[in-house]
Design a protein around this motif. Structure first.
Motif, short mmCIF file in Angstrom:
data_model
loop_
_atom_site.label_atom_id
_atom_site.label_comp_id
_atom_site.label_asym_id
_atom_site.label_seq_id
_atom_site.Cartn_x
_atom_site.Cartn_y
_atom_site.Cartn_z
N UNK A 1 -33.82 48.42 103.23
CA UNK A 1 -35.14 48.12 102.67
C UNK A 1 -36.19 47.90 103.76
N UNK A 2 -35.78 48.01 105.03
CA UNK A 2 -36.72 47.82 106.13
C UNK A 2 -36.91 46.38 106.54
N UNK A 3 -36.06 45.49 106.05
CA UNK A 3 -36.17 44.07 106.37
C UNK A 3 -35.24 43.76 107.55
N UNK A 4 -35.76 42.98 108.50
CA UNK A 4 -34.98 42.64 109.69
C UNK A 4 -33.84 41.68 109.36
N UNK A 5 -32.78 41.80 110.15
CA UNK A 5 -31.67 40.85 110.08
C UNK A 5 -31.03 40.74 111.45
N UNK A 6 -30.26 39.69 111.66
CA UNK A 6 -29.56 39.47 112.92
C UNK A 6 -28.23 40.21 112.85
N UNK A 7 -28.06 41.18 113.71
CA UNK A 7 -26.85 41.99 113.64
C UNK A 7 -25.65 41.34 114.33
N UNK A 8 -25.85 40.26 115.05
CA UNK A 8 -24.72 39.57 115.70
C UNK A 8 -23.72 39.04 114.69
N UNK A 9 -24.22 38.59 113.54
CA UNK A 9 -23.34 38.00 112.53
C UNK A 9 -23.81 38.32 111.11
N UNK A 10 -24.48 39.46 110.97
CA UNK A 10 -24.98 39.90 109.67
C UNK A 10 -25.92 38.87 109.03
N UNK A 11 -26.74 38.26 109.89
CA UNK A 11 -27.78 37.33 109.46
C UNK A 11 -27.26 36.01 108.87
N UNK A 12 -26.09 35.61 109.26
CA UNK A 12 -25.54 34.35 108.75
C UNK A 12 -25.97 33.14 109.58
#
Length: 78
Positions: free
Chosen positions: A29-40
């Motif tokens: 959807x084009x929304x950023x997330x932290x790829x280190x832990x799938x935004x947890x």
């Protein structure tokens, strides 16, 4: 340091991935997330990436990037 992105605040401007490509990615959807832990917010940012993270954190125009000294509580929100 731990981080996650508040998806409801992200405007997909691209600054976080530009400043810290090893930490941030965008979902379908084009929304950023932290790829280190799938935004947890449960995996500590590696020391060599902290300067990149700080650049991204300060550049975020909506304060969607959150940070803590301890892991974020598990709340199933991305």
């Amino acid at each position: 340091m731990y981080t996650k992105v508040l998806s409801e605040q992200c405007i997909a401007c691209g600054l976080c991935q530009l400043k810290a490509p090893e930490i941030f990615e965008y979902d379908e959807d084009g929304v950023a997330y932290v790829k280190l832990d799938n935004n947890l917010g449960t995996k500590e940012i590696p020391l060599p990436l902290l300067a990149q993270f700080k650049d991204a954190y300060t550049a975020c125009p909506t304060s969607a990037i959150q940070r803590r000294d301890t892991p974020f509580p598990k709340d199933n929100k991305k």
